[in-house]
Scaffold this motif. Structure first.
Motif, PDB file in Angstrom:
ATOM      1  N   GLU A 364       0.822  -1.211   0.000  1.00  0.00           N
ATOM      2  CA  GLU A 364       0.000   0.000   0.000  1.00  0.00           C
ATOM      3  C   GLU A 364       0.856   1.260   0.000  1.00  0.00           C
ATOM      4  OE1 GLU A 364      -3.140   0.208  -0.426  1.00  0.00           O
ATOM      5  OE2 GLU A 364      -3.403  -1.959  -0.477  1.00  0.00           O
ATOM      6  N   LEU A 365       2.049   1.181   0.590  1.00  0.00           N
ATOM      7  CA  LEU A 365       2.896   2.369   0.726  1.00  0.00           C
ATOM      8  C   LEU A 365       4.163   2.217  -0.108  1.00  0.00           C
ATOM      9  CD1 LEU A 365       2.496   2.918   4.578  1.00  0.00           C
ATOM     10  CD2 LEU A 365       1.044   3.748   2.725  1.00  0.00           C
ATOM     11  N   VAL A 366       4.023   1.681  -1.316  1.00  0.00           N
ATOM     12  CA  VAL A 366       5.177   1.398  -2.159  1.00  0.00           C
ATOM     13  C   VAL A 366       5.941   2.681  -2.517  1.00  0.00           C
ATOM     14  CG1 VAL A 366       3.769   1.449  -4.253  1.00  0.00           C
ATOM     15  CG2 VAL A 366       5.942   0.200  -4.240  1.00  0.00           C
ATOM     16  N   GLU A 367       5.226   3.792  -2.733  1.00  0.00           N
ATOM     17  CA  GLU A 367       5.914   5.035  -3.085  1.00  0.00           C
ATOM     18  C   GLU A 367       6.761   5.542  -1.923  1.00  0.00           C
ATOM     19  OE1 GLU A 367       3.267   7.963  -4.564  1.00  0.00           O
ATOM     20  OE2 GLU A 367       2.358   6.660  -6.064  1.00  0.00           O
ATOM     21  N   ALA A 368       6.244   5.420  -0.708  1.00  0.00           N
ATOM     22  CA  ALA A 368       7.010   5.853   0.459  1.00  0.00           C
ATOM     23  C   ALA A 368       8.262   5.000   0.624  1.00  0.00           C
ATOM     24  CB  ALA A 368       6.145   5.775   1.715  1.00  0.00           C
ATOM     25  N   ARG A 369       8.139   3.707   0.367  1.00  0.00           N
ATOM     26  CA  ARG A 369       9.312   2.849   0.519  1.00  0.00           C
ATOM     27  C   ARG A 369      10.322   3.126  -0.587  1.00  0.00           C
ATOM     28  NH1 ARG A 369      10.042  -3.711   0.668  1.00  0.00           N
ATOM     29  NH2 ARG A 369      12.156  -3.618   1.490  1.00  0.00           N
ATOM     30  N   ARG A 370       9.853   3.384  -1.785  1.00  0.00           N
ATOM     31  CA  ARG A 370      10.772   3.708  -2.874  1.00  0.00           C
ATOM     32  C   ARG A 370      11.559   4.976  -2.536  1.00  0.00           C
ATOM     33  NH1 ARG A 370       7.313   4.309  -6.877  1.00  0.00           N
ATOM     34  NH2 ARG A 370       7.346   2.089  -7.390  1.00  0.00           N
ATOM     35  N   LEU A 371      10.884   5.970  -1.963  1.00  0.00           N
ATOM     36  CA  LEU A 371      11.569   7.200  -1.585  1.00  0.00           C
ATOM     37  C   LEU A 371      12.584   6.936  -0.478  1.00  0.00           C
ATOM     38  CD1 LEU A 371      11.961  10.250  -1.652  1.00  0.00           C
ATOM     39  CD2 LEU A 371      10.031  10.463  -0.058  1.00  0.00           C
ATOM     40  N   ALA A 372      12.230   6.099   0.501  1.00  0.00           N
ATOM     41  CA  ALA A 372      13.167   5.783   1.584  1.00  0.00           C
ATOM     42  C   ALA A 372      14.439   5.151   1.034  1.00  0.00           C
ATOM     43  CB  ALA A 372      12.500   4.854   2.597  1.00  0.00           C
ATOM     44  N   ARG A 373      14.290   4.256   0.067  1.00  0.00           N
ATOM     45  CA  ARG A 373      15.472   3.613  -0.526  1.00  0.00           C
ATOM     46  C   ARG A 373      16.295   4.611  -1.332  1.00  0.00           C
ATOM     47  NH1 ARG A 373      14.691  -2.640  -2.205  1.00  0.00           N
ATOM     48  NH2 ARG A 373      14.360  -3.390  -0.069  1.00  0.00           N
ATOM     49  N   GLU A 374      15.632   5.533  -2.009  1.00  0.00           N
ATOM     50  CA  GLU A 374      16.370   6.549  -2.755  1.00  0.00           C
ATOM     51  C   GLU A 374      17.151   7.455  -1.802  1.00  0.00           C
ATOM     52  OE1 GLU A 374      13.432   8.570  -4.994  1.00  0.00           O
ATOM     53  OE2 GLU A 374      13.200   6.979  -6.501  1.00  0.00           O
ATOM     54  N   LEU A 375      16.540   7.809  -0.684  1.00  0.00           N
ATOM     55  CA  LEU A 375      17.221   8.664   0.285  1.00  0.00           C
ATOM     56  C   LEU A 375      18.411   7.956   0.928  1.00  0.00           C
ATOM     57  CD1 LEU A 375      14.104  10.292   1.999  1.00  0.00           C
ATOM     58  CD2 LEU A 375      15.802  11.447   0.567  1.00  0.00           C
ATOM     59  N   ARG A 376      18.329   6.645   1.021  1.00  0.00           N
ATOM     60  CA  ARG A 376      19.462   5.882   1.550  1.00  0.00           C
ATOM     61  C   ARG A 376      20.595   5.799   0.537  1.00  0.00           C
ATOM     62  NH1 ARG A 376      17.591   0.253   4.047  1.00  0.00           N
ATOM     63  NH2 ARG A 376      19.850   0.078   4.112  1.00  0.00           N
ATOM     64  N   GLY A 377      20.283   6.035  -0.727  1.00  0.00           N
ATOM     65  CA  GLY A 377      21.317   5.989  -1.758  1.00  0.00           C
ATOM     66  C   GLY A 377      21.676   4.600  -2.196  1.00  0.00           C
ATOM     67  N   ASP A 378      20.835   3.617  -1.875  1.00  0.00           N
ATOM     68  CA  ASP A 378      21.169   2.240  -2.261  1.00  0.00           C
ATOM     69  C   ASP A 378      19.917   1.540  -2.759  1.00  0.00           C
ATOM     70  OD1 ASP A 378      20.893   0.458   0.896  1.00  0.00           O
ATOM     71  OD2 ASP A 378      19.923   2.297   0.221  1.00  0.00           O
ATOM     72  N   GLU A 379      19.164   2.214  -3.633  1.00  0.00           N
ATOM     73  CA  GLU A 379      17.909   1.642  -4.137  1.00  0.00           C
ATOM     74  C   GLU A 379      18.141   0.251  -4.719  1.00  0.00           C
ATOM     75  OE1 GLU A 379      14.176   2.890  -7.018  1.00  0.00           O
ATOM     76  OE2 GLU A 379      16.109   3.925  -7.171  1.00  0.00           O
TER      77      GLU A 379
END
Length: 490
Positions: A364-379
């Motif tokens: 349900e929150l796939v966009e939020a998780r995608r952003l979290a991975r991008e912010l970590r720099g290791d998508e």
């Protein structure tokens, strides 16, 4: 007439508005308690986060009520359930609501009065309690199993656990069922205010309790904790509390008035449910920083900033008229929390969102998780650990000691935590800017073979230095020997 104040609104505030404001104030209080490590208050964080362990779901269920009346009814029930824990919780609610401009009392039932109740497991240390301890335990052979001294805000507190043997079994009502074959107990003493600290692992066994007009002193060998007052809890070796009186077994407490009823029902909507779980797990992560001196892997103040205004935002998301708009608003809310936290909280949100998606069976929150991975720099890559505030491998050049925590080696206790020392040090984030907030640095020594601490270590700014002992261990020393720890700091 000009200058005349408008009449006060006789109607009580919206219960949902008050409930939402309590969450908003909680986040502000926890951020304030952790903003500057010189005034870091773990107990304030633990106690505030603990409020939302059983009340987060109630907030979501209340906000998602179909009508204004249903929302108010559920929120009022949630507030009463929250206040039912006791006078301390009720006082916190009143003070926090007042900070947000609300009066919570009209929404609550009159405080309930208890008659009778269970025998205590925690009692104040008095002269009579000290005499009973000496008569019922082998205090001459007692040893320190754990010791923690901590600054909470500006107040110095302490907790010591002494392992001793009983010379007589407890009363028939002992929940642990006194066993003649296992007399070892833990005497857990808490001093809410400490005036003097002295401890050295090279001291001889033995413990003494003394009470007089100046306060309470707990001595262990040459060590000492002294303060105006103290409480005692006696536990089995497994940590089960024992009753501290020989009174008749407790009968059910009689209370005046009807008790509060928890809010029932489920959180409607997959996205709303996922955001609810996201908030619950974040509060659990925050609360754990108050229970244990070990680092939790993310800054508490950063988590609080990411969730700033969450109570009001949840009510606003739930207020949309159609299910589709509500679900979209909750998905956008999760995205906003991740974005607000930035890289500092990205690891936490990535892990928690993964847990939430696996538990719900839907992304349900796939966009939020995608952003979290991008912010970590290791998508798409493996999760990388984000170090907590200031965790370093060696001591800073200038610091203030906030917490000293010692655990003795107890090989006979299989479930006991490993021996070690944990230090929380407040250190300048920037030596060139003395006005900047200080950060928290956490040092840990495993299997220490020499530990010493006394009152001067907790006053002023220390200049810690380390000595390499060339045997895999190192000695940290500060304040002219008031703090000395030799162990494995790797």
């Amino acid at each position: 007439m000009p200058g005349t104040a408008p009449p006060a609104d006789p109607r009580p505030p919206s219960a949902l508005a008050v409930l939402s404001a309590l969450l908003d104030r909680s986040l502000v209080q926890m951020e304030d308690a952790t903003a500057d490590a010189r005034f870091y208050d773990r107990e304030a964080v633990r106690g505030t986060a603990d409020v939302w362990d059983n009340n987060t779901r109630a907030l979501f269920v209340s906000a998602l009520g179909r009508t204004r009346r249903a929302r108010d009814r559920r929120a009022r029930r949630a507030l009463r359930w929250m206040a039912d824990l006791g006078p301390a919780r009720r006082s916190w609610m009143a003070a926090s609501a007042a900070e947000a401009g609300y009066d919570v009392e009209p929404l609550l039932r009159p405080a309930r009065e208890a008659v009778g109740g269970p025998r205590p497991t925690v009692v104040p240390v008095t002269g009579g309690v000290a005499d009973d301890l000496a008569a019922g335990h082998r205090l001459d052979a007692a040893t320190v199993s754990t010791l923690s001294v901590e600054r909470r805000g500006t107040r110095l507190t302490a907790r010591v656990s002494l392992t001793a043997e009983r010379t007589r079994t407890g009363p028939a009502g002992d929940p642990a069922g006194p066993d003649e074959g296992d007399r070892a107990v833990e005497l857990v003493v808490h001093l809410p205010e400490v005036e003097e600290v002295r401890f050295d692992t090279r001291t001889a066994p033995g413990a003494r309790f003394a009470c007089d007009h100046s306060g309470v002193a707990v001595s262990f060998g040459d060590g000492l904790l002294r303060g105006p007052a103290a409480t005692l809890q006696v536990c089995t070796a497994e940590g089960l509390p024992l009753f501290l009186t020989s009174a008749e077994p407790p009968r059910a407490a009689r209370r005046r008035g009807r008790g509060a009823v928890p809010v029932g029902g489920e959180v409607g909507g997959p996205a709303a449910r996922a955001v609810c779980h996201l908030l619950i797990w974040t509060m659990v992560r925050i609360r754990s920083s108050g229970w244990s001196p070990a680092p939790i892997g993310v800054s508490v103040s950063a988590l609080c900033r990411s969730l700033s205004g969450a109570g009001t935002e949840i009510a606003a998301a739930a207020a949309h008229a159609t299910r589709g708009r509500r679900e979209r608003a909750f998905r956008e809310l999760a995205l906003a929390w991740v974005r607000r936290g930035g890289a500092e909280t990205a690891e936490h949100f990535d892990r928690v969102l993964d847990r939430v998606s696996r538990a719900s069976g839907a992304e349900e929150l796939v966009e939020a998780r995608r952003l979290a991975r991008e912010l970590r720099g290791d998508e798409g890559g493996p999760a990388q650990r984000v170090a907590p505030d200031g965790e370093i491998a060696h001591a800073p050049s200038a610091a203030a000691l906030r917490l000293f925590s010692y655990t003795a080696d107890r090989p006979s206790h299989g479930g006991a935590p490993p021996a070690g020392v944990t230090l929380h040090l407040a250190a300048p984030a920037d030596l060139a800017d003395p006005g900047a907030p200080w950060g928290l640095r956490i040092l840990r020594a495993r299997t220490p073979d020499r530990v010493r601490v006394s009152t001067p270590a907790f006053h002023g700014t220390l200049r810690p230095r380390t000595i390499d002992d060339h045997d895999g261990n190192a000695t940290l020393i500060a304040a002219d020997g008031a703090l000395e720890v030799r162990g494995d700091w790797s």
